[in-house]
Design an enzyme around this catalytic site. Structure first.
Site, mmCIF file in Angstrom:
data_model
loop_
_atom_site.group_PDB
_atom_site.id
_atom_site.type_symbol
_atom_site.label_atom_id
_atom_site.label_comp_id
_atom_site.label_asym_id
_atom_site.label_seq_id
_atom_site.Cartn_x
_atom_site.Cartn_y
_atom_site.Cartn_z
ATOM 1 N N ILE A 76 0.840 -1.208 0.000
ATOM 2 C CA ILE A 76 0.000 0.000 0.000
ATOM 3 C C ILE A 76 0.876 1.260 0.000
ATOM 4 O O ILE A 76 0.390 2.362 -0.257
ATOM 5 C CB ILE A 76 -0.956 -0.010 1.235
ATOM 6 C CG1 ILE A 76 -2.175 0.908 1.012
ATOM 7 C CG2 ILE A 76 -0.248 0.409 2.501
ATOM 8 C CD1 ILE A 76 -3.275 0.273 0.238
ATOM 9 N N SER A 77 2.149 1.098 0.302
ATOM 10 C CA SER A 77 3.068 2.230 0.454
ATOM 11 C C SER A 77 3.886 2.478 -0.813
ATOM 12 O O SER A 77 4.715 1.647 -1.204
ATOM 13 C CB SER A 77 4.010 1.931 1.630
ATOM 14 O OG SER A 77 5.229 2.607 1.493
ATOM 15 N N PRO A 78 3.657 3.621 -1.483
ATOM 16 C CA PRO A 78 4.358 3.876 -2.749
ATOM 17 C C PRO A 78 5.850 4.140 -2.563
ATOM 18 O O PRO A 78 6.650 3.757 -3.412
ATOM 19 C CB PRO A 78 3.645 5.099 -3.310
ATOM 20 C CG PRO A 78 3.026 5.784 -2.130
ATOM 21 C CD PRO A 78 2.704 4.695 -1.151
#
Lengths: 212, 212
Positions: A15-17
Site C-alpha cells: 500500500i506504500s508507494p
C-alpha cells in the site's frame, strides 16, 4: 548472511508507494553492493496503529507536496508510480491486510514468487489504479506474477489460517522492534547490531555507512 | 538570476537542524552547479502554526529515529550537528523569533554577514548546545561571525521595528505560498515556475532535474 556481506532487510507493505521505490532501488543495488537483501512483507496499518503515526497526506500541504515529490522521484528512479490526489482517498478506503497475508502465504510456501508478486501488487494499485483488496484482484495479481492458478488458490486458502496471520504479525512486530514508525523500513545489520533507515531517501547514506 | 542560471531559494530557520545540512550542502553545490543561491531566513514557528504541522519528534518512535538519522547524516555531510534526546526538550522551550529577526535585520542592512551569521547560530545552538534566544547570546553569535559591535547593536535595536518584523513575516508567507509545511524548504525556479523541494534529502534530485 554470507561472510563479509551485510544483511539488509526491507520491511514493506504494497500500500506504500515509497516502499515501491525502495524495493526497486534495493533490487538494483543487490547486484552491485556486497549485501544479502531480505524482503520482509509486513502490515503498515499495524505499524501506524502501534506507534500513533498518521499518513503524511493527512496534513493538506504535505499531501500537495507528496504528489509533486512522488512524480519527480518516480521519474528519477524510473519506477512507474502514478500518484494523483484521488489516491489519498483511495488509500484510506483500502486495506492491504488480505494482500499482505497472501504475500506472506506465498513467502512461506513458494518464496521464489515473493519478489515478482510484490512488484505486481504495486503495479496494480499504484500504476494501474486498480483495487487490490478482493480475492479476484489478488488472483489477477498472482497470475500477472507468473504464479499458477493452483498455487494461487492454495495461498488464498491459507490467508485465514493462524500460521499466516501469526507470521505477518511477527514480521510487523519485528519492524516495530527495530524502531519502525512507517514504511519502507530498511534494517541493515553491521557493527554487530541492526540499524534502521527509514524511507526511500537514505539508501545512498546506507551505502556509504556499509562501505559501498 | 543570471542568464541560464537557476535561481534556488533556501527558506530556513536556525532552530532547524536539517536546515543546517541543506544550507551547508547548497553552499558547496553553489560553486559547482549553475545556480544562484538565495538565502531566505524565515520563521519556522509561523509555518508550523499556519499549516498545522507538528515537530516530527512529537512521535516518540520518530524522535528515537531522528537521533540516529541526524548522527549519520551529520557525519555523511560533515556538518557538526550534535543532537541528543535533551535537544527535543530544549527546542520546545526555545523561540527562534528574536534570532530570525536579528538575522533579517542584518540581511537588510549588511547582507554580506547573512551566511556566516546564520552558520554561527546553528553552531551555537546545535553544536555547542548554548542558548540563542537572549540578546547576549545573539551578540555573542554576531561577534563569532565577525560582525562589529556597532553593527550588531544597530541590528539588535532594529528587531522590534515594524520593518524587520514585516520582512520576516513576508518571507515566511512566501515560503507558505510555495507550499512549505516545514523546513528546510528549497524552492528552485525553472520551467517558468517555482518548484518546492522539502528537506535536506532531495538535493541530489534537485540537481538531476535542473540538469546538474
Amino acid at each position: 548472511a554470507r561472510m563479509g556481506r551485510t544483511l539488509v532487510e526491507l520491511y514493506y507493505d504494497v500500500i506504500s508507494p515509497y516502499s515501491w521505490l525502495a524495493f526497486e532501488v534495493l533490487c538494483r543495488y543487490r547486484h552491485i553492493w556486497n549485501i544479502d537483501l531480505r524482503f520482509r512483507p509486513a502490515f503498515l496499518g499495524g505499524i501506524m496503529q502501534q506507534t500513533g503515526n498518521k499518513p503524511p497526506a493527512m496534513l493538506p500541504k504535505r499531501g500537495e507536496y507528496m504528489l509533486k515529490d512522488m512524480k519527480r522521484m518516480a521519474k528519477y528512479y524510473q519506477v512507474p508510480v502514478h500518484m494523483s490526489a484521488d489516491d489519498f482517498k483511495r488509500i484510506m478506503g483500502t486495506s492491504s491486510l488480505t494482500a499482505m497475508r497472501f504475500i506472506t502465504a506465498m513467502d512461506m510456501t513458494n518464496p521464489q514468487y515473493l519478489e515478482p508478486l510484490s512488484r505486481e501488487f504495486w503495479m496494480r494499485f499504484w500504476s494501474q489504479h486498480e483495487d487490490i483488496s478482493q480475492p479476484e484482484d489478488i488472483l489477477a495479481v498472482a497470475r500477472q506474477a507468473g504464479v499458477s492458478a493452483e498455487l494461487s488458490q492454495k495461498a488464498l486458502e491459507m490467508i485465514s489460517s493462524p500460521t499466516v496471520k501469526d507470521r505477518l504479525k511477527e514480521t510487523t512486530a519485528e519492524a516495530l522492534k527495530h524502531g519502525a514508525f512507517g514504511m519502507p523500513a530498511v534494517v541493515a545489520h553491521y557493527d554487530g547490531k541492526p540499524h534502521l533507515f527509514f524511507g526511500s531517501d537514505r539508501l545512498e547514506l546506507l551505502g556509504s555507512v556499509i562501505g559501498e
